[in-house]
Design a protein around this motif. Structure first.
Motif, PDB file in Angstrom:
ATOM      1  N   ILE A 182      -8.390  -2.334   9.716  1.00 45.90           N
ATOM      2  CA  ILE A 182      -7.590  -2.720  10.880  1.00 45.90           C
ATOM      3  C   ILE A 182      -8.508  -3.165  12.008  1.00 45.90           C
ATOM      4  O   ILE A 182      -8.212  -4.130  12.725  1.00 45.90           O
ATOM      5  CB  ILE A 182      -6.669  -1.561  11.327  1.00 45.90           C
ATOM      6  N   GLU A 193      -7.961   4.986  18.137  1.00 48.36           N
ATOM      7  CA  GLU A 193      -6.570   4.639  17.807  1.00 48.36           C
ATOM      8  C   GLU A 193      -5.863   4.055  19.035  1.00 48.36           C
ATOM      9  O   GLU A 193      -5.193   3.032  18.945  1.00 48.36           O
ATOM     10  CB  GLU A 193      -5.799   5.895  17.363  1.00 48.36           C
ATOM     11  N   SER A 242      -7.201   3.068  13.527  1.00 49.75           N
ATOM     12  CA  SER A 242      -8.661   3.133  13.588  1.00 49.75           C
ATOM     13  C   SER A 242      -9.329   2.842  12.250  1.00 49.75           C
ATOM     14  O   SER A 242     -10.557   2.847  12.158  1.00 49.75           O
ATOM     15  CB  SER A 242      -9.097   4.521  14.079  1.00 49.75           C
ATOM     16  N   HIS A 243      -8.566   2.558  11.225  1.00 51.41           N
ATOM     17  CA  HIS A 243      -9.125   2.276   9.899  1.00 51.41           C
ATOM     18  C   HIS A 243     -10.031   1.040   9.983  1.00 51.41           C
ATOM     19  O   HIS A 243      -9.707   0.073  10.685  1.00 51.41           O
ATOM     20  CB  HIS A 243      -7.989   2.037   8.896  1.00 51.41           C
ATOM     21  N   PRO A 244     -11.155   1.053   9.281  1.00 45.85           N
ATOM     22  CA  PRO A 244     -12.084  -0.095   9.334  1.00 45.85           C
ATOM     23  C   PRO A 244     -11.434  -1.447   9.005  1.00 45.85           C
ATOM     24  O   PRO A 244     -11.792  -2.463   9.608  1.00 45.85           O
ATOM     25  CB  PRO A 244     -13.158   0.271   8.308  1.00 45.85           C
ATOM     26  N   GLU A 277      -0.493   4.356   0.859  1.00 40.83           N
ATOM     27  CA  GLU A 277      -0.978   5.153   1.979  1.00 40.83           C
ATOM     28  C   GLU A 277      -0.808   4.401   3.299  1.00 40.83           C
ATOM     29  O   GLU A 277      -1.020   3.193   3.372  1.00 40.83           O
ATOM     30  CB  GLU A 277      -2.466   5.451   1.764  1.00 40.83           C
ATOM     31  N   GLU A 278      -0.418   5.130   4.323  1.00 34.40           N
ATOM     32  CA  GLU A 278      -0.300   4.555   5.673  1.00 34.40           C
ATOM     33  C   GLU A 278      -1.678   4.575   6.325  1.00 34.40           C
ATOM     34  O   GLU A 278      -2.328   5.612   6.380  1.00 34.40           O
ATOM     35  CB  GLU A 278       0.685   5.385   6.506  1.00 34.40           C
ATOM     36  N   LEU A 279      -2.121   3.421   6.791  1.00 36.01           N
ATOM     37  CA  LEU A 279      -3.424   3.328   7.434  1.00 36.01           C
ATOM     38  C   LEU A 279      -3.302   3.613   8.926  1.00 36.01           C
ATOM     39  O   LEU A 279      -2.339   3.194   9.557  1.00 36.01           O
ATOM     40  CB  LEU A 279      -4.028   1.933   7.244  1.00 36.01           C
ATOM     41  N   PRO A 280      -4.291   4.286   9.494  1.00 33.55           N
ATOM     42  CA  PRO A 280      -4.295   4.482  10.942  1.00 33.55           C
ATOM     43  C   PRO A 280      -4.816   3.229  11.652  1.00 33.55           C
ATOM     44  O   PRO A 280      -5.471   2.381  11.038  1.00 33.55           O
ATOM     45  CB  PRO A 280      -5.258   5.661  11.133  1.00 33.55           C
ATOM     46  N   GLN A 292     -11.668   9.474  17.082  1.00 36.76           N
ATOM     47  CA  GLN A 292     -10.680   8.731  16.303  1.00 36.76           C
ATOM     48  C   GLN A 292      -9.401   8.518  17.108  1.00 36.76           C
ATOM     49  O   GLN A 292      -8.820   7.432  17.084  1.00 36.76           O
ATOM     50  CB  GLN A 292     -10.369   9.454  14.983  1.00 36.76           C
ATOM     51  N   GLU A 308       0.834  -1.199   0.000  1.00 38.49           N
ATOM     52  CA  GLU A 308       0.000   0.000   0.000  1.00 38.49           C
ATOM     53  C   GLU A 308       0.869   1.249   0.000  1.00 38.49           C
ATOM     54  O   GLU A 308       1.908   1.288   0.643  1.00 38.49           O
ATOM     55  CB  GLU A 308      -0.907   0.029   1.235  1.00 38.49           C
ATOM     56  N   LYS A 333     -15.549  15.009   9.339  1.00 38.34           N
ATOM     57  CA  LYS A 333     -14.226  14.548   9.763  1.00 38.34           C
ATOM     58  C   LYS A 333     -13.366  15.678  10.316  1.00 38.34           C
ATOM     59  O   LYS A 333     -12.337  15.445  10.920  1.00 38.34           O
ATOM     60  CB  LYS A 333     -13.526  13.835   8.615  1.00 38.34           C
TER      61      LYS A 333
END
Length: 174
Positions: A109, A150, A105-107, A100-103, A146, A98, A137
């Protein structure tokens, strides 16, 4: 437990999900290697030379997934431990592709965490149930939720990783 405390501290300080997963899978690999050492490494020279060649870097049992399958097949690790470590490895590999770095809290994850056996998402359950979808947001409330999610996800994953590592720290049953 200073070694464990140091590892937990390292996990807590990693800023990115990719780094977190890399550190976790590296720790799993080290603990699986120690378990392999306890199960297979013997003092007898003839046996040692054969076994060592199987587990060396170029050997057929050098890769973590293969070692896990062997330990699962021998009944040294449970199916739940095998599945959870496999999920961590798969997510790490997926995220390496990927851009983009996912947080945390991403769905995706959150779903990953729900698929794990060694995790307690009770602290996050209420928040996940009422998580605002499509809310502004930019709102302060959304951002605070968020950040809280996290932290809860990171803490829950750290506890899961710790529990999995404890399951790998067993004496050889063979």
């Amino acid at each position: 437990m200073p070694y464990s405390d140091n590892f937990i501290e390292q996990l807590s300080e990693v800023s990115s999900l990719r780094g977190f997963l890399a550190l976790a899978t590296n720790q799993f690999a080290q603990n699986v290697d120690r378990l392999i050492q306890r199960v297979f490494r013997k003092a007898d020279f003839a046996l040692k030379s054969v076994v060592d060649s199987l587990f060396e870097y170029q050997g057929p049992l050098a890769e973590l997934p293969v070692r896990l399958k062997l330990l699962l097949g021998l009944g040294v690790v449970s199916a739940e431990v095998f599945e959870d470590i496999t999920l961590f490895i798969e997510l790490k590999q997926h995220l390496s592709d990927e851009v983009e770095e996912l947080p945390f809290s991403h769905p995706a994850i959150v779903q990953f965490a729900k698929d794990l056996h060694h995790i307690d998402l009770a602290p996050a359950a209420e928040m996940l149930k009422h998580q605002p979808v499509g809310d502004n947001k930019d709102s302060m409330l959304f951002q605070m939720q968020q950040i809280r999610l996290e932290r809860i996800m990171r803490s829950s994953l750290i506890l899961a990783i710790t529990e999995i590592n404890e399951k790998l720290n067993v004496e050889s049953p063979l």
